[in-house]
Design a protein around this motif. Structure first.
Motif, short mmCIF file in Angstrom:
data_model
loop_
_atom_site.label_atom_id
_atom_site.label_comp_id
_atom_site.label_asym_id
_atom_site.label_seq_id
_atom_site.Cartn_x
_atom_site.Cartn_y
_atom_site.Cartn_z
N ASP A 51 -13.36 2.68 -11.53
CA ASP A 51 -12.80 1.66 -10.89
C ASP A 51 -11.12 2.36 -10.66
O ASP A 51 -10.09 2.92 -9.29
CB ASP A 51 -12.37 0.76 -10.70
CG ASP A 51 -12.97 -0.32 -10.08
OD1 ASP A 51 -13.77 0.10 -9.89
OD2 ASP A 51 -13.66 -1.37 -11.57
N LYS A 65 -7.63 7.87 -6.56
CA LYS A 65 -7.72 6.59 -6.13
C LYS A 65 -8.31 4.72 -6.89
O LYS A 65 -8.63 5.39 -8.01
CB LYS A 65 -9.06 6.28 -4.75
CG LYS A 65 -9.88 5.17 -4.30
CD LYS A 65 -11.34 5.64 -3.94
CE LYS A 65 -11.92 4.81 -2.98
NZ LYS A 65 -12.59 4.93 -2.39
N VAL A 66 -7.18 4.29 -6.82
CA VAL A 66 -7.57 2.60 -7.14
C VAL A 66 -8.71 1.61 -6.22
O VAL A 66 -7.13 1.32 -5.39
CB VAL A 66 -5.91 2.30 -8.36
CG1 VAL A 66 -6.67 1.32 -8.61
CG2 VAL A 66 -5.88 3.23 -8.79
N TYR A 67 -9.01 1.39 -6.57
CA TYR A 67 -9.90 0.70 -5.70
C TYR A 67 -10.14 0.95 -3.88
O TYR A 67 -10.25 1.71 -4.05
CB TYR A 67 -9.48 -0.66 -5.64
CG TYR A 67 -9.25 -1.54 -7.47
CD1 TYR A 67 -10.30 -1.97 -8.04
CD2 TYR A 67 -8.16 -2.39 -8.01
CE1 TYR A 67 -10.62 -2.43 -9.18
CE2 TYR A 67 -8.46 -2.70 -8.69
CZ TYR A 67 -9.03 -2.81 -9.22
OH TYR A 67 -9.21 -3.44 -10.84
N ASP A 68 -9.49 0.16 -3.55
CA ASP A 68 -9.23 1.08 -2.00
C ASP A 68 -7.77 1.13 -1.73
O ASP A 68 -7.58 1.94 0.01
CB ASP A 68 -9.56 -0.33 -1.26
CG ASP A 68 -8.12 -1.78 -0.67
OD1 ASP A 68 -7.55 -1.69 -1.85
OD2 ASP A 68 -8.33 -2.36 0.32
N GLN A 69 -7.13 1.63 -2.66
CA GLN A 69 -5.50 2.14 -2.10
C GLN A 69 -5.40 3.98 -3.16
O GLN A 69 -6.61 4.11 -3.85
CB GLN A 69 -4.22 1.66 -2.96
CG GLN A 69 -3.85 0.67 -2.67
CD GLN A 69 -2.83 0.18 -2.44
OE1 GLN A 69 -1.75 0.74 -2.90
NE2 GLN A 69 -2.67 -1.29 -3.67
N ARG A 117 0.33 -1.44 0.05
CA ARG A 117 0.06 0.24 0.47
C ARG A 117 0.62 1.61 0.21
O ARG A 117 1.08 1.74 1.04
CB ARG A 117 -0.80 -0.33 1.36
CG ARG A 117 -1.93 -1.09 1.36
CD ARG A 117 -2.57 -1.36 2.71
NE ARG A 117 -4.02 -0.20 2.35
CZ ARG A 117 -4.89 0.65 2.07
NH1 ARG A 117 -5.41 -0.85 0.91
NH2 ARG A 117 -5.50 1.41 1.78
N LEU A 174 -4.21 -3.08 -10.76
CA LEU A 174 -4.58 -3.41 -11.56
C LEU A 174 -5.46 -4.41 -11.82
O LEU A 174 -4.67 -5.76 -11.79
CB LEU A 174 -5.25 -3.04 -12.92
CG LEU A 174 -4.43 -1.38 -12.73
CD1 LEU A 174 -5.09 -0.74 -14.33
CD2 LEU A 174 -5.26 -0.59 -11.72
N GLY A 175 -6.72 -5.32 -11.24
CA GLY A 175 -6.80 -6.15 -11.67
C GLY A 175 -7.72 -6.52 -13.20
O GLY A 175 -8.41 -7.79 -13.86
N VAL A 219 -10.32 -1.01 -16.96
CA VAL A 219 -10.23 -0.15 -14.92
C VAL A 219 -11.11 1.12 -15.19
O VAL A 219 -11.83 1.14 -13.84
CB VAL A 219 -9.19 -0.86 -14.36
CG1 VAL A 219 -9.84 -0.26 -13.26
CG2 VAL A 219 -9.33 -2.13 -14.67
#
Length: 781
Positions: A151, A164-168, A96, A139-140, A146
Motif C-alpha cells: 500500500d 503513493k499511499v492508498y489514494d494519496q 490531502r 497509515l491504517g 502497510v
C-alpha cells in the motif's frame, strides 16, 4: 457605518455563492445591516464548513469561484447589506498534501523549503528518529505491515515520481531522486530498497495512532489534518491575509470575525497587526470567556462573537431555586451522587490530556524540562514530575488561556489567574513538590526566556475546549440546557441584576460586541434551550414524567444502556421535539463518542452504541411513550416559545450587535453539529418569531441614537425580579417576563409620555397593569 445586526450564513455545497446571492433580498428584509459569511477561501475538497483552508490566495472553487463570489458581493451591496467574513488564522488543512502547495513544498524540501517556517513544526524532536522530519500519521496500520502489503509504492504522475499511499500522493526529496529508474516496478517490489528511499524523506509515514504521543507539529485541537501556522511571523500574516485585506481595502468587506485566536502564539500581536492593516473594520473574536471573565482590554477589537451573552440571556429563563431539586433528580435517575460539574470537567480534562492531546502535552513538558536543565535547583526534575505538574495546572486553570507576552510584564488579570491556578494545583496534587509549581509559575509570568510559556498558553485552550465543551458537556446531564459553549453548568440560572450588570459592562467596554443565541457550534439551539428552561419551573412534574417514561421503557432497556445516556436522551427529546428517528440516532452517536467514556471516535464500541440506538428507536416506536412525550411538550411548548421570543427580543435590543444564525429568525429546534448545519428551507413561511425580528430591528434602525455606543442602558422595574426590563436611550423600553408557569401580576409605572408597543400595536400612558404579558417593545410616541 456601525453594524445594526448580522445574519450568519454557513456556505457549503448546499449553499454556494449563487444561492447565497439569491437570499440577499430576504436577508435585507429582516432589517439586518450585514451578512456574516463562514470561511470561503479555498478549502479541502468536500469541505462542509470552510475552516480547513488549503489556499489563502483563492476563493473557493467548489462554492463558485471568483466570478460567482463577485456576483454574490454585488447582490449583497445592491440589497444594502455589508459583509463580514470569518477569518481562519490559526491553521491550514493538510488532509490531502497535494491540495496544499505550501505544505507539499515543505514535505518535499524539509527545512530548506521557503514555507518551512510557516508551519508550527518541531524540527528538534527529542526522539532522534523524528529529528528534522515531520511525522505523517496517515497509515491504517504499522508502517512495516502497510509497506509489506504493497500500500506504499512509487508511481509516476504528470512526469514526476511520487510516493503513493492508498489514494494519496506525497513528494520525493530532490536528493533522493538521483538514480531513480524510469520503471519503478522493480523498486516497488524490493521493500528494503523502497524503505531506504522513504527514510531519505523529510517526513516519516506512520500509523495514525502514533500521533497520540509522537506528533511533532501543532494542530487545531486534536485534528491531525489541521496544522498550526506561525502567524506571529510577518511573512505568514501577509501571505494568508492578502486577499482578505484587499477586499477590506476595496470596501467589499467591512467586518472580520477572527476564528480561534486562543490558538495563536501571540493573539495580541496578531490583532494589533490586523487592526493596523484594517483600521476601520468591525472586528470581533471567537473568544470563549469563562463565566466571570472579560476580554483583554488591550485587544484592538470591538468584542467577542457573543457566547458570553448567550449564556446569560438563556439563564434568565431558568429558575435558580430549582438547582437542588435538579441535583436530586439527577442522582435518582443516574445514581451519580455529586451533581457538580467541576469534578466532571477536571476528570475530562485529564482524560483529554492523556488520551487525545498527549503529544501536545509532551511538547510542552520538553520545553519546561529544558528550563529545569538551565536552573540547578530544578535540574533533577523528571519528565514524569513535570508532566504531572503541568497536567494539574491545566486542570486548575479556570479560563481558556492567559495572554502573557515575551518580554512584557504580565497583566494584573493574568497574574491573578496564574497565582490562583498554582494555589489550586498545589492543593490538587498534595504529593507534588510545591516549589516546582512556583518555578513553572515564574516562567508562565514571563520571568524567563524561551517558548515554554507560549506553548503552555497555546495548549490550555485545546485542553479546555476538548475537555469541557467536547467531553464534559456530554458526560454531565443534570440539566443539559446549561451545557453550552462558554457556560458553567454549576451556575443554575441568571438573575435580572446579573444580566443588567453584564449589559452595562458591555455598553461601557465593548458597545459593538456581537450578541448571539445560536451558532454553528452551539450544543443546542436557542429555542431548544428556551423550552428546556421551562422544566426548571416544574421539577416535581419533570421527576414524575421521567419516572413514568422509565417504567414504560423497562421492556426495551438493554443492560448496556447506562442511566446517564438515557436521562440525556429524555431531555433531548423534550427540548427538540419533534425529532425523526434518524436525527435522534445521529445525535446519540455523536453524544456518546464525544463523551469518550464507553465509546469514542478513535475507539468505537459498536455493541454499546448499537444498544443505545436500538433503545431509542424502540422508545420512538412506542405509542405510550410518544403520548407521554407529546403531553409534556404540549404542556410546556407555549411557555418555551414565549421564553424564546423574549430571549430574541432582549438579544435584538441589548448593547451590542445582534447576530441571527441562519434559520433562527424562525422557530429553530436544532441539536449540536452537524444537526445545526442542515440546509435551511427558506421557502417555509415566516412565523411569529420572524415578525418580532423585523419589528425589533426596525426600531433599531429608526432610533439609532438609542442603540449606538453613546446611548444609555437603564435597568427598569427592578422591584419586580420576575421581570427583566431596560430602557435604551430615552425613547425605547423593553420588558420581558421570567418564569411563566407561576402567575404574576404587578403595576408598572411608565416614564412620562405616551408609549406604543410595536409588537402588539397597543398604546400605554402612565402605567401598565402587568399580568403575564408577552414581551413588550415600547417606543415613545
Amino acid at each position: 457605518m456601525a453594524p445594526r445586526a448580522t445574519y450568519r450564513l454557513q456556505l457549503n455545497q448546499d449553499l454556494d455563492f449563487a444561492k447565497a446571492a439569491a437570499l440577499a433580498p430576504r436577508i435585507a428584509s429582516l432589517g439586518v445591516s450585514h451578512v456574516y459569511l463562514s470561511p470561503h477561501l479555498q478549502a479541502a475538497p468536500g469541505s462542509t464548513h470552510g475552516y480547513d483552508v488549503v489556499d489563502y490566495t483563492k476563493v473557493s472553487s467548489e462554492l463558485g469561484g471568483e466570478a460567482e463570489h463577485a456576483k454574490m458581493l454585488t447582490a449583497f451591496a445592491k440589497a444594502g447589506l455589508s459583509v463580514v467574513i470569518d477569518v481562519v488564522p490559526n491553521h491550514m488543512s493538510i488532509a490531502r498534501a497535494a491540495d496544499n502547495a505550501w505544505w507539499w513544498d515543505v514535505l518535499e524540501n524539509g527545512q530548506d523549503s521557503r514555507w518551512a517556517q510557516f508551519f508550527d513544526v518541531d524540527w528538534h524532536h527529542p526522539d532522534e528518529r523524528l529529528r528534522d522530519r515531520i511525522l505523517l500519521p496517515v497509515l491504517g496500520d504499522h508502517y512495516g505491515r502497510v509497506l509489506e502489503a504493497g500500500d506504499i509504492t512509487l508511481e509516476r504522475k504528470d512526469g514526476r515520481a511520487l510516493v503513493k499511499v492508498y489514494d494519496q500522493h506525497f513528494p520525493l526529496a530532490p536528493k533522493s531522486l538521483a538514480g531513480l529508474p524510469e520503471d519503478l516496478a522493480a523498486l516497488n517490489a524490493d521493500k528494503a530498497l523502497l524503505h531506504a528511499l522513504l527514510e531519505q524523506q523529510s517526513y516519516r509515514l506512520a500509523y495514525w495512532r502514533s500521533a497520540r504521543y509522537d506528533l511533532d507539529y501543532r494542530r487545531f485541537f486534536d485534528v491531525n489534518e489541521l496544522v498550526g501556522l506561525r502567524m506571529s511571523r510577518p511573512e505568514v500574516f501577509e501571505a494568508t491575509h492578502a486577499l482578505l485585506l484587499r477586499w477590506v481595502n476595496e470596501g467589499l468587506v467591512t467586518g472580520l470575525r477572527v476564528d480561534h485566536p486562543d490558538g495563536l502564539g501571540d493573539p495580541s500581536g496578531y490583532l494589533e497587526r490586523l487592526r493596523e492593516r484594517a483600521p476601520h473594520a468591525w472586528i470581533v473574536v471567537e473568544k470563549i470567556l469563562a463565566y466571570d471573565e472579560t476580554l483583554p482590554k488591550s485587544w484592538p477589537v470591538q468584542g467577542t462573537t457573543g457566547y458570553d451573552f448567550a449564556n446569560r440571556v438563556c439563564g434568565l429563563w431558568i429558575d435558580g431555586a430549582s438547582a437542588e431539586a435538579f441535583s436530586d433528580i439527577y442522582e435518582e435517575m443516574t445514581g451519580i451522587e455529586d451533581a457538580r460539574f467541576e469534578p466532571v470537567a477536571s476528570v475530562c480534562k485529564r482524560r483529554i490530556m492523556r488520551e487525545v492531546l498527549a503529544s501536545d502535552v509532551r511538547r510542552v513538558v520538553e520545553l519546561f524540562l529544558r528550563a529545569t536543565e538551565e536552573n540547578l535547583a530544578y535540574r533533577d526534575t523528571s519528565r514524569e514530575e513535570l508532566r504531572r505538574a503541568i497536567e494539574t495546572l491545566l486542570v486548575a486553570l479556570p479560563v481558556y488561556r492567559t495572554y502573557v507576552r515575551p518580554g512584557e510584564p504580565a497583566s494584573e488579570r493574568d497574574r491573578e489567574v496564574i497565582t490562583g491556578m498554582v494555589e489550586k494545583a498545589k492543593a490538587l496534587c498534595g504529593d507534588c513538590d510545591p516549589r516546582l509549581f512556583d518555578f513553572i509559575a515564574a516562567i508562565l509570568l514571563g520571568e524567563a526566556p524561551g517558548d515554554a510559556a507560549k506553548r503552555f498558553q497555546q495548549l490550555s485552550g485545546p485542553v479546555t475546549a476538548k475537555g469541557v465543551e467536547d467531553t464534559a458537556f456530554f458526560n454531565h446531564h443534570r440539566f443539559i440546557a446549561l451545557n453550552d459553549v462558554g457556560n458553567d453548568p454549576d451556575v443554575f440560572g441568571t438573575s435580572a441584576a446579573d444580566f443588567h450588570a453584564h449589559n452595562a459592562r458591555q455598553l461601557r467596554d465593548a458597545p459593538l460586541t456581537m450578541l448571539t443565541t445560536s451558532t454553528h457550534d452551539s450544543k443546542r439551539s436557542e429555542d431548544v434551550r428556551a423550552r428546556l428552561a421551562v422544566l426548571s419551573e416544574m421539577p416535581d412534574a419533570w421527576r414524575n414524567w421521567v419516572r413514568r417514561v422509565r417504567e414504560l421503557a423497562d421492556r426495551y432497556r438493554d443492560p448496556e444502556v447506562d442511566d446517564s445516556i438515557e436521562y440525556h436522551l429524555y431531555q433531548t427529546l423534550v427540548g427538540a421535539w419533534p425529532l425523526s428517528k434518524e436525527r435522534v440516532a445521529a445525535y446519540l452517536t455523536k453524544a456518546m463518542r464525544e463523551a469518550k467514556d464507553r465509546t469514542a471516535w478513535l475507539r468505537v464500541n459498536a455493541s454499546y452504541e448499537g444498544a443505545v440506538r436500538r433503545f431509542a428507536d424502540k422508545l420512538l416506536s412506542d405509542a405510550d411513550v410518544l403520548s407521554a412525550l407529546g403531553e409534556l411538550v404540549g404542556r410546556i411548548d407555549l411557555a418555551g416559545r414565549e421564553n424564546a421570543l423574549a430571549q430574541k427580543l432582549l438579544t435584538l435590543t441589548s448593547p451590542g450587535v445582534p447576530d441571527l444564525y441562519q434559520g433562527s429568525e424562525r422557530w429553530y429546534f436544532a441539536l449540536t453539529d452537524p444537526d445545526n448545519r442542515r440546509p435551511v428551507d427558506y421557502a417555509e413561511p415566516d412565523d411569529e418569531k420572524t415578525t418580532l425580528v423585523r419589528k425589533a430591528l426596525a426600531v433599531r434602525r429608526e432610533h439609532p441614537a438609542c442603540f449606538d455606543a453613546r446611548g444609555t442602558y437603564t435597568p427598569m422595574f427592578t422591584h419586580a425580579p420576575r421581570l427583566v426590563a431596560f430602557k435604551r436611550g430615552d425613547d425605547v423600553l423593553v420588558i420581558a417576563q421570567r418564569l411563566r408557569l407561576t402567575p404574576f401580576a404587578t403595576t408598572l409605572r411608565l416614564p412620562e409620555g405616551e408609549w406604543r408597543d410595536v409588537l402588539s400595536e397597543t398604546r400605554y400612558q402612565g402605567s401598565i397593569a402587568w399580568s403575564s404579558h408577552r414581551a413588550m417593545l415600547l417606543v415613545r410616541t
